[in-house]
Enzyme design. Structure first.
Site, PDB file in Angstrom:
ATOM      1  N   ASP A 106       0.844  -1.199   0.000  1.00  0.00           N
ATOM      2  CA  ASP A 106       0.000   0.000   0.000  1.00  0.00           C
ATOM      3  C   ASP A 106       0.878   1.248   0.000  1.00  0.00           C
ATOM      4  O   ASP A 106       2.049   1.206   0.397  1.00  0.00           O
ATOM      5  CB  ASP A 106      -0.885   0.031   1.257  1.00  0.00           C
ATOM      6  CG  ASP A 106      -1.853  -1.144   1.287  1.00  0.00           C
ATOM      7  OD1 ASP A 106      -2.169  -1.676   0.214  1.00  0.00           O
ATOM      8  OD2 ASP A 106      -2.276  -1.514   2.400  1.00  0.00           O
TER       9      ASP A 106
HETATM   10  N1  URA Z   1      -1.170  -5.998   3.748  1.00  0.00           N
HETATM   11  C1  URA Z   1      -1.674  -4.746   3.774  1.00  0.00           C
HETATM   12  O1  URA Z   1      -2.722  -4.502   4.354  1.00  0.00           O
HETATM   13  N2  URA Z   1      -0.989  -3.798   3.139  1.00  0.00           N
HETATM   14  C2  URA Z   1       0.171  -3.999   2.510  1.00  0.00           C
HETATM   15  O2  URA Z   1       0.750  -3.059   1.960  1.00  0.00           O
HETATM   16  C3  URA Z   1       0.689  -5.304   2.491  1.00  0.00           C
HETATM   17  C4  URA Z   1       0.004  -6.290   3.121  1.00  0.00           C
END
Ligand code: URA
Length: 234
Positions: free
Chosen positions: A103
């Protein structure tokens, strides 16, 4: 054997039409001789290519470890946002991509490569490759959370999540832990903690299979994988 213009474009020296112009201007030497025909065939193992005075070596596959900083997106290009590919300054190949998405606000280990087969092996839930995240959440973590994650949890998908391992490192108003998962659904870790009634306030990926984030890399820094790291991923 490969066309000279394709070779140069693949190595990131410009678009196909840009490199064609350079070739026609005589800026590209093959074994010391200017070659002005874009369709000229070179032997990528033997021929020495120089572009504007700089040697160009052929990289079939490239592998970089990036410590992704918060604020950049896990995409190859974007009109508005800075992407993880924008951070890799020395890349030769133009077909690099991040292996899995983190993310925008997530930090940590991101493998950047053009090796599609390796990416598939690392990402397929069927291959059971461990991904370890350091997580800081609001609220206390309990034995009950460890148990529920180990059993698989409902995050609104058709099936429960695959069993995950939680190791609690610090408990309090904000708690810290390491969680190991083997899949990578959209916002997976955040949704898993949300299902436990805890919100993730910070998330960082520490490892993926045998590949461990180099502690010397500050957020935004990257380096090539070593041969041992690369070989270890198969
Ligand atoms: N899980 C998440 O919620 N975000 C990420 O960036 C990676 C794994």
């Amino acid at each position: 054997m490969m066309r000279l213009d394709k070779f140069l474009a693949d190595m990131g020296l410009g678009t196909r039409s840009e490199v064609k112009k350079d070739i026609r201007k005589g800026l590209i030497l093959v074994n010391g001789t200017p070659i002005r025909t874009p369709e000229y065939k070179i032997d990528i193992q033997k021929d020495q290519v120089t572009a504007k005075g700089q040697p160009v070596s052929y990289a079939k596959q490239e592998y970089y470890m990036l410590n992704k900083p918060a604020g950049v997106i896990s995409a190859t290009t974007d009109k508005k946002e800075k992407t993880v590919l924008d951070l890799i300054g020395e890349k030769q190949r133009k077909d690099l991509f991040p292996v899995g998405r983190l993310d925008k606000d997530t930090e940590g280990l991101l493998l950047i490569t053009n090796d599609g087969e390796l990416a598939h092996r690392l990402l397929s839930p069927k291959k059971h490759v461990d991904k370890v995240y350091y997580v800081r959440v609001q609220g206390e973590l309990a034995e009950e959370d460890i148990r529920r994650l180990a059993e698989g949890i409902d995050i609104g998908e058709e099936k429960l999540t695959l069993p995950a391992r939680l190791v609690i490192r610090k408990n309090g108003q904000f708690s810290e832990a390491e969680i190991t998962i083997q899949e990578g659904k959209f916002h997976q870790v955040k949704r898993m903690f949300h299902a436990l009634g805890k919100e993730v306030v910070y998330l960082k990926r520490l490892s993926m299979g045998t590949l461990v984030l180099d502690g010397n890399l500050k957020p935004g820094e990257y380096r090539k994988l070593t041969k041992e790291e690369r070989d270890g991923l198969c």
